[in-house]
Design a protein around this motif. Structure first.
Motif, mmCIF file in Angstrom:
data_model
loop_
_atom_site.group_PDB
_atom_site.id
_atom_site.type_symbol
_atom_site.label_atom_id
_atom_site.label_comp_id
_atom_site.label_asym_id
_atom_site.label_seq_id
_atom_site.Cartn_x
_atom_site.Cartn_y
_atom_site.Cartn_z
ATOM 1 N N GLU A 73 66.929 54.173 117.679
ATOM 2 C CA GLU A 73 66.625 54.701 116.350
ATOM 3 C C GLU A 73 65.315 55.502 116.351
ATOM 4 O OE1 GLU A 73 68.677 54.509 113.814
ATOM 5 O OE2 GLU A 73 70.111 53.277 114.925
ATOM 6 N N ASN A 95 63.011 58.487 115.652
ATOM 7 C CA ASN A 95 62.835 59.639 114.766
ATOM 8 C C ASN A 95 61.443 60.207 114.999
ATOM 9 O OD1 ASN A 95 65.202 59.648 112.527
ATOM 10 N ND2 ASN A 95 64.737 57.543 113.138
ATOM 11 N N ILE A 115 66.376 62.813 115.270
ATOM 12 C CA ILE A 115 66.961 62.042 114.167
ATOM 13 C C ILE A 115 67.829 60.930 114.758
ATOM 14 C CG2 ILE A 115 68.392 62.132 112.090
ATOM 15 C CD1 ILE A 115 67.800 65.127 111.933
ATOM 16 N N ASP A 116 67.366 59.700 114.616
ATOM 17 C CA ASP A 116 68.145 58.516 115.008
ATOM 18 C C ASP A 116 68.745 58.658 116.401
ATOM 19 O OD1 ASP A 116 67.600 57.355 112.557
ATOM 20 O OD2 ASP A 116 69.394 58.191 111.611
ATOM 21 N N VAL A 117 67.889 58.927 117.387
ATOM 22 C CA VAL A 117 68.358 59.075 118.765
ATOM 23 C C VAL A 117 68.521 57.686 119.383
ATOM 24 C CG1 VAL A 117 67.818 60.003 121.035
ATOM 25 C CG2 VAL A 117 67.279 61.329 118.984
ATOM 26 N N MET A 177 72.325 67.426 122.908
ATOM 27 C CA MET A 177 71.519 67.396 121.696
ATOM 28 C C MET A 177 71.878 68.578 120.800
ATOM 29 S SD MET A 177 69.545 64.741 122.217
ATOM 30 C CE MET A 177 68.411 64.988 120.857
ATOM 31 N N LYS A 215 69.763 65.639 116.900
ATOM 32 C CA LYS A 215 70.647 64.477 117.001
ATOM 33 C C LYS A 215 71.296 64.425 118.379
ATOM 34 C CE LYS A 215 71.854 64.429 112.083
ATOM 35 N NZ LYS A 215 72.973 64.473 111.100
#
Length: 729
Positions: free
Chosen positions: A464, A466, A478-480, A668, A672
């Protein structure tokens, strides 16, 4: 390290870099290393008599002749022994008593004292006048000697005026040869003492100012190195250098004009009582004139400060233009930008000249207003004195009047210097503010000196994660979420701005303000010592900087302890050994500034050799092959497959052909993580990856399937599916 561990300071010998030319580390080198790691250390030389008195002290490091060291954990003056412990055998090893004779055979007299820094350090304190004042007060012994010599010189300066008074009143008026001989001998002796004291004070002042200069320069440069990379990316390099150079104006002021003026002020405390004793009226006139000079300077201070500030800022902007032109001279020449840069330089110079002229005129006005008062002190006061003598208002004689003139000039000079000092203070304040805009930025010192130092294996985990860049309203990540085991070769692909390089920045600790959890071997990256983290990584960028020096020096940059065998091994792994050996001087070949005497592929291979020489367990390659020609790229990629065995590799590349052999490829898009899998799997299930692959492989597909495409076109025309088809209606 054992002594540092006693104070809760964790040191890693892999972080130590010995000074060039030192066979064994000196106490000064070790002290600098400990201070860089967040501790306090001091090296000194002691005799046995002082060493044995160090009872009830923390462990003391004793430096031995052969370069090794021992840990003194106690002393016993009654028995004449010190207790030593081998730092390599751990704390459980009992100490051994050593007497003076046995210790003298191995000990060279050097010791190292270490403790943990618990208060705000000099390196983290705010850069302002208070910091400078504290720095000056640290030279207490030198300042004490300078002050004492200044006071003695101030007293001696009274005697020449008194001698002149005696010569005029007694020798000339009474034609006394005996008095003249006596005064001559006294003058010779007094002059000798004054010469010796002046030399001593100048020598002491020079030592104090030199020590202050060294401390200020070292502190400013260390603070510059401690600034995070994000700061340098947001600021213009020329302006950073211009603001940093402002610190040297402050340094010159502190070690020059301020120190000299403060020393001259001692004359006031000695001479003023004598002047009031000789003639209170003339003394008050002298003091009032000097006060008026100070008042004029104070009144003009705001205007002078404003103009001086503008002058300094315009000079910084001009210096920034100069730096950019020199740094980008290749672009200037190849694009014929000389006229453009010349116009900008002319504009910057015009601004500098305008404000310098305004500053000069302002200073000229101040000097003009001050000059009548200054002339009155130096010339007019003698007329007042003569008038007082003629009218009988003062009982002094001609000799006393001459003596007053000599001493009055000495009183006025420091007062005028003090008034002018206030004018300089404004310029220094502006310079200090400009330097503070760089040196007072938040540093990485805490992250570089604290935190865990685990053994790096190479397992990565994003949970998660960010991240947003400072000042940006959109998220770069974003929420990797993904994780890879140690020894994995991971590729990062995606369109420009998708977040690939942001992931590598987080891994290197360039940015630590992310949300979520980024773990290395199960430990959050923010808990790992930043210096240890970066030294455990191998990083190769798209445009790697090589320092001016030999090939060997560049490969061992930051790790001078490595031998030529280590250099050759690293060069062989990077595929650089072949072209290095073809060079006339081999590994001693000199690389010019900007690496102009080697090709781009050679520079990249040297950068890879520099990255692998320390055998890192995790390597990051951020567009390392994008600027290479196909032949160099193929050679580098072949070497990377060999280098990647047994270590984690994170490879960022726009060219998917260089990532097909990766164990995992992360796709990516707009910050994301779209998918992560092998090349074959991504071709089947990831539309973005398949599109990128087809775009880059179009020239290959067009050549191999040209006949099939022509046949398909003919079939479509026969069926009437294309314009110009021959099918029946």
């Amino acid at each position: 390290m054992a002594a540092a561990h006693f104070h809760g300071l964790d040191l890693d010998i892999r972080d130590f870099a010995a000074e060039s030319g030192e066979k064994f580390p000196s106490p000064a080198t070790l002290a600098r290393w400990v201070r860089a790691q967040g501790g306090v250390a001091k090296g000194m030389r002691l005799r046995w008599n002082y060493l044995i008195r160090l009872g009830n002290t923390p462990p003391v490091v004793l430096m031995f002749h052969d370069g090794s060291a021992g840990l003194m954990v106690g002393t016993d003056p009654s028995r004449g022994v010190v207790w030593l412990r081998d730092p390599l055998k751990g704390e459980g090893e009992p100490p051994v008593p050593i007497d003076r004779l046995r210790l003298a055979q191995v000990w060279n007299g050097d010791i190292l004292l270490i403790k943990r820094r618990r208060d705000e350090s000099e390196g983290e304190a705010r850069f302002d006048l208070l910091w400078f004042a504290k720095l000056v007060l640290r030279e207490k012994r030198g300042l004490r000697d300078v002050i004492f010599s200044s006071m003695v010189l101030s007293i001696l300066q009274i005697f020449p005026a008194l001698i002149v008074m005696q010569v005029i009143d007694r020798v000339v008026n009474y034609h006394s040869m005996a008095t003249l001989v006596s005064l001559t001998g006294f003058v010779v002796i007094l002059s000798l003492y004054e010469i010796l004291l002046s030399y001593g004070r100048q020598e002491l002042s020079l030592v104090v100012s030199t020590r202050l200069d060294a401390r200020i320069s070292l502190h400013a440069f260390n603070r510059l190195l401690a600034l995070p990379l994000e700061f340098y990316e947001r600021q213009q390099t020329g302006e950073i250098l211009g603001r940093f150079s402002a610190v040297f104006r402050v340094r010159d002021f502190m070690t020059g004009q301020l120190l000299t003026t403060m020393l001259d002020l001692f004359v006031l405390f000695v001479v003023m009582p004598v002047l009031f004793y000789m003639s209170p009226t003339m003394a008050w006139l002298t003091l009032a004139s000097a006060g008026c000079i100070g008042l004029i300077v104070v009144i003009m201070l705001p205007a002078v400060s404003r103009v001086a500030g503008q002058q300094i800022r315009t000079e910084m902007r001009r210096n920034a233009t100069l730096y950019e032109t020199v740094a980008g001279i290749r672009t200037v020449k190849t694009l014929a930008l000389e006229n453009t840069r010349r116009e900008e330089w002319d504009e910057r110079t015009a601004d500098v000249v305008q404000w310098r002229l305004a500053a000069g005129r302002m200073s000229n006005w101040a000097n003009t207003l001050v000059m009548p008062l200054n002339l009155f002190i130096n010339r007019g006061i003698i007329l007042v004195g003569a008038y007082l003598i003629l009218t009988g208002s003062n009982s002094m004689q001609g000799g006393a009047l001459m003596a007053f003139m000599m001493l009055g000039g000495r009183v006025a000079s420091p007062l005028v210097s003090l008034a002018r000092l206030m004018e300089t203070v404004n310029e220094v304040t502006v310079s200090l503010n400009e330097a503070g805009m760089v040196l007072n930025q938040p540093t990485e010192t805490r992250a570089l000196t604290t935190g865990m130092r685990p053994k790096i294996v190479g397992a990565l985990s994003f949970s998660e994660v960010n991240f947003s860049y400072p000042g940006s309203t959109t998220k770069a990540l974003i929420d990797v979420n993904f994780s890879i085991p140690a020894g994995t070769m991971l590729g990062l692909v995606g369109r420009s701005g998708s977040g690939k390089s942001t992931i590598t920045r987080l891994l290197q600790g360039v940015s630590r303000s992310y949300e979520g959890y980024l773990r290395l071997d199960g430990i959050d990256l923010r808990e790992i010592n930043l210096h240890h983290l970066r030294r455990s990584f191998g990083v190769v960028l798209q445009d790697n900087f090589l320092f001016r020096g030999t090939i060997k020096d560049n490969i061992t940059a930051g790790r001078p302890g490595y031998t030529i065998d280590d250099v050759v091994r690293a060069a062989r792994m990077a595929g650089a050994e072949e072209f290095i050996e073809r060079m006339p001087a081999g590994y001693d070949t000199w690389i010019e500034e900007g690496s102009t005497n080697i090709s781009g592929g050679q520079r990249q291979r040297l950068a890879i050799a520099r990255a692998v020489i320390s055998d890192p367990k995790l390597m990051i390659l951020d567009e390392a092959t994008s600027a290479l020609d196909p032949e160099s790229e193929a050679l580098v990629n072949a070497n990377l497959e060999r280098i990647g065995k047994g270590r984690t590799m994170v490879i960022v590349s726009h060219r998917l052909s260089s990532l097909v052999n990766c164990d995992q490829i992360a796709v990516m898009d707009h910050g994301k993580l779209i998918d992560i899998a092998s090349h074959e799997v991504l071709l089947e299930r990831c539309d973005i990856y398949r599109t990128l692959w087809l775009q880059q492989s179009r020239h290959v597909n067009s050549g191999s399937s040209g006949k099939e495409a022509d046949k398909q076109k003919e079939d479509e025309q026969e069926q009437g599916q294309l314009p110009g088809g021959g099918g029946e209606q």
